[in-house]
Design an enzyme around this catalytic site. Structure first.
Site, mmCIF file in Angstrom:
data_model
loop_
_atom_site.group_PDB
_atom_site.id
_atom_site.type_symbol
_atom_site.label_atom_id
_atom_site.label_comp_id
_atom_site.label_asym_id
_atom_site.label_seq_id
_atom_site.Cartn_x
_atom_site.Cartn_y
_atom_site.Cartn_z
ATOM 1 N N SER A 70 0.816 -1.208 0.000
ATOM 2 C CA SER A 70 0.000 0.000 0.000
ATOM 3 C C SER A 70 0.853 1.262 0.000
ATOM 4 C CB SER A 70 -0.924 0.014 1.216
ATOM 5 O OG SER A 70 -1.749 -1.122 1.220
HETATM 6 N N1 SAH Z 1 -0.626 -4.434 3.939
HETATM 7 C C1 SAH Z 1 -0.113 -5.028 2.745
HETATM 8 C C2 SAH Z 1 -1.182 -4.957 1.680
HETATM 9 C C3 SAH Z 1 -1.126 -6.063 0.743
HETATM 10 S S1 SAH Z 1 -2.440 -6.088 -0.438
HETATM 11 C C4 SAH Z 1 1.146 -4.326 2.299
HETATM 12 O O1 SAH Z 1 1.217 -3.105 2.469
HETATM 13 O O2 SAH Z 1 2.028 -4.968 1.754
HETATM 14 C C5 SAH Z 1 -3.644 -7.057 0.432
HETATM 15 C C6 SAH Z 1 -3.238 -8.444 0.787
HETATM 16 O O3 SAH Z 1 -4.398 -9.094 1.318
HETATM 17 C C7 SAH Z 1 -2.769 -9.298 -0.375
HETATM 18 O O4 SAH Z 1 -1.496 -9.795 -0.085
HETATM 19 C C8 SAH Z 1 -3.802 -10.417 -0.443
HETATM 20 O O5 SAH Z 1 -3.267 -11.655 -0.831
HETATM 21 C C9 SAH Z 1 -4.324 -10.454 0.972
HETATM 22 N N2 SAH Z 1 -5.662 -11.054 1.127
HETATM 23 C C10 SAH Z 1 -6.720 -10.936 0.305
HETATM 24 N N3 SAH Z 1 -7.766 -11.623 0.778
HETATM 25 C C11 SAH Z 1 -7.359 -12.189 1.942
HETATM 26 C C12 SAH Z 1 -8.004 -13.031 2.893
HETATM 27 N N4 SAH Z 1 -9.266 -13.436 2.749
HETATM 28 N N5 SAH Z 1 -7.290 -13.418 3.974
HETATM 29 C C13 SAH Z 1 -5.990 -13.025 4.142
HETATM 30 N N6 SAH Z 1 -5.336 -12.244 3.261
HETATM 31 C C14 SAH Z 1 -6.009 -11.823 2.173
#
Ligand code: SAH
Length: 233
Positions: A70
């Protein structure tokens, strides 16, 4: 790459965007402890090597598997909205690169984090080990049902968007606790929402800002691939 200069630029960009959005987010500046954590955690180590040159830009970056790390302003704002204290226990859904997790780990006692894509989860764990962040427990799972074993939480942060607020997150919040979650249609319009559970267990909801997050896998019929974690659609 001049890390000191680039980090300072990132902090200035966050400050400027906070000022620009102050009416929407209801604050002129973020907590100095949040800004200190943003200065300290080495963001360049949470992005793929080919994007390291852009690690401090105020935008999201690809981390593989169609997921993103993000944007710094959003990470700082969501952290600020949680109003963390040193003895707080926090649950994060969507570990991704682990960057937001690392920021949280600087500001509270313990972070539990769940990531549905096992390769991302493993990579984030390697970063936590390397950087010595020892108050983080990470697991690979579908986070839609939260992590009941460690509940209740002072704060819950969801970094992927659902079209509704999953009931499990409300249930796993302590009285006095805060939940920050983007809600809306996948890849389209979403609103960052702050949910506060008061001491009597009553729920108060406020809309903070329009945002764009990847979908929370397994939260709607058309993104229900939680049984096949590698398939993010
Ligand atoms: N906070 C992270 C954001 C990553 S994007 C950063 O800054 O790097 C969001 C993430 O949520 C992705 O890696 C995706 O695989 C994960 N995600 C999506 N659905 C999910 C679920 N049901 N349970 C756990 N993780 C999930």
């Amino acid at each position: 790459m001049n890390l000191r200069r680039d980090r300072q630029k990132m902090l200035n960009d966050i400050k400027n965007e906070v000022a620009y959005t102050r009416r929407m987010i209801g604050r002129d500046r973020l907590d100095s402890r949040v800004m200190d954590a943003m200065r300290k955690v080495p963001r360049e180590q949470f992005v793929p090597p080919e994007f390291r040159y852009a690690a401090f830009d105020n935008g999201p970056l690809p981390i593989g598997f169609e997921q993103t790390i993000s944007q710094p302003y959003i990470v700082a704002l969501m952290t600020d909205l949680l109003a963390l204290e040193e003895d707080h226990v926090v649950l994060e859904i969507g570990t991704g690169s682990g960057y937001q997790t690392a920021i949280l780990s600087q500001l509270c006692q313990q972070v539990y984090t769940i990531e549905v894509i096992s390769a991302l989860s493993a990579e984030a764990q390697r970063r936590f080990d390397k950087l010595g962040y020892d108050n983080i427990e990470a697991k690979t799972d579908n986070g839609y049902h939260g992590w009941p074993e460690h509940a209740p939480y002072d704060g819950i942060i969801v970094t992927a968007a659902a079209d509704h607020v999953p009931q499990a997150f409300i249930e796993q919040l302590k009285p006095g606790g805060r939940l920050v979650i983007p809600v809306g249609s996948p890849y389209r319009y979403q609103e960052l929402i702050l949910i506060e559970k008061d001491e009597k267990g009553k729920i108060h909801e406020s809309n903070i800002l329009g945002v764009a997050f990847v979908p929370l896998i397994g939260s709607t019929a058309n993104t229900d691939s939680a049984s096949k974690p590698e398939n993010t659609q």
